[in-house]
Design a protein around this motif. Structure first.
Motif, short mmCIF file in Angstrom:
data_model
loop_
_atom_site.label_atom_id
_atom_site.label_comp_id
_atom_site.label_asym_id
_atom_site.label_seq_id
_atom_site.Cartn_x
_atom_site.Cartn_y
_atom_site.Cartn_z
N GLY A 100 0.80 -1.22 0.00
CA GLY A 100 0.00 0.00 0.00
C GLY A 100 0.83 1.27 0.00
O GLY A 100 0.33 2.33 -0.33
N ASP A 101 2.11 1.18 0.36
CA ASP A 101 2.97 2.37 0.41
C ASP A 101 3.47 2.73 -0.98
O ASP A 101 3.60 1.87 -1.87
CB ASP A 101 4.20 2.12 1.30
N ALA A 102 3.79 4.00 -1.15
CA ALA A 102 4.39 4.48 -2.39
C ALA A 102 5.53 5.43 -2.03
O ALA A 102 5.49 6.13 -1.02
CB ALA A 102 3.37 5.19 -3.26
N LEU A 103 6.54 5.45 -2.87
CA LEU A 103 7.71 6.29 -2.68
C LEU A 103 7.97 7.03 -3.98
O LEU A 103 8.04 6.42 -5.04
CB LEU A 103 8.92 5.43 -2.30
N THR A 104 8.12 8.36 -3.89
CA THR A 104 8.42 9.19 -5.06
C THR A 104 9.77 9.85 -4.85
O THR A 104 10.03 10.39 -3.77
CB THR A 104 7.33 10.27 -5.24
N PHE A 105 10.62 9.79 -5.89
CA PHE A 105 11.96 10.38 -5.77
C PHE A 105 12.49 10.71 -7.16
O PHE A 105 11.98 10.20 -8.17
CB PHE A 105 12.90 9.44 -5.01
N PRO A 106 13.52 11.56 -7.24
CA PRO A 106 14.09 11.89 -8.54
C PRO A 106 14.71 10.65 -9.18
O PRO A 106 15.44 9.90 -8.52
CB PRO A 106 15.17 12.94 -8.22
N GLY A 107 14.45 10.44 -10.44
CA GLY A 107 14.97 9.25 -11.13
C GLY A 107 16.48 9.22 -11.20
O GLY A 107 17.07 8.15 -11.22
N ARG A 108 17.10 10.36 -11.22
CA ARG A 108 18.56 10.41 -11.32
C ARG A 108 19.26 10.32 -9.97
O ARG A 108 20.47 10.45 -9.87
CB ARG A 108 18.96 11.67 -12.07
N GLU A 109 18.47 10.07 -8.91
CA GLU A 109 19.03 9.90 -7.57
C GLU A 109 19.56 8.46 -7.45
O GLU A 109 18.82 7.50 -7.65
CB GLU A 109 17.95 10.13 -6.51
#
Length: 194
Positions: A158-167
């Protein structure tokens, strides 16, 4: 007996939803559009609900106010369905993972990947980057951790994580159970045609 001239309400294509979504995307109220066009809020409201049809002159005027090409109102949307059974299997370098491309091949705006992770699956021991602006990882079942250079983020179903793709990052399936995850990459880092 069939009428010689069918009413516009019967013959007109449904354009109201496109007009409404364009207006709302620009942050305009019905009152603002009414002021700009000289049309009544009631007429515009009925038009957006496809309860009435405008004249060509009214459509041209509305399209100008909304900066919307007139042809966009009548264009068929490009809708593509990808079933899980037909989704091509891909390999992005993960270990003990089965990945499927759920977005259409060649779609450049976004890429959707569905991954089935075996217990112990991982994205590699070294941190890596993806050539996209944004990555979103959504855990459907199981548990996954994402390791960055300075931290580890633990995710459950149920969790989601959003982050910069180039990280720089990598991931691991946690525990003894398999996991199902979805990756959303914006824009698509590769065309999927190779």
């Amino acid at each position: 007996m069939r009428p010689i001239h069918p009413s516009a309400d019967v013959a007109g294509p449904p354009i109201g939803a496109k007009l409404r979504s364009t207006r709302m995307a620009q942050g305009l109220t019905l009152a603002q559009v009414a002021d700009s066009t000289g049309l009544s809020k009631g007429f515009l409201s009925r038009l957006e609900r496809d309860e009435t049809s405008p004249s060509v002159a009214t459509l041209v005027q509305l399209c100008q106010v909304l900066s919307l090409p007139m042809g966009a109102l009548f264009a068929e949307p490009e809708i593509q369905k990808v079933t899980r059974a037909e989704a091509p299997r891909i390999n992005l370098g993960g270990v003990h993972v089965e990945e499927h491309l759920m977005s259409p091949r060649g779609e450049s705006r976004v890429q959707l990947l569905r991954s089935s992770l075996e217990p112990g699956a991982h994205g590699g021991h070294e941190l890596y980057t993806v050539n996209c602006d944004v990555e979103v990882l959504h855990v459907i079942t199981g548990r996954v951790s994402v390791r960055f250079a300075d931290r580890v983020v633990h995710l459950e179903a149920g969790d989601a994580l959003t982050f910069p793709g180039r990280e720089p990052h990598t991931w691991n399936a946690e525990g003894d159970a398999p996991a199902e995850v979805v990756w959303v990459l914006v824009p698509a880092p590769w065309s999927g045609s190779a």
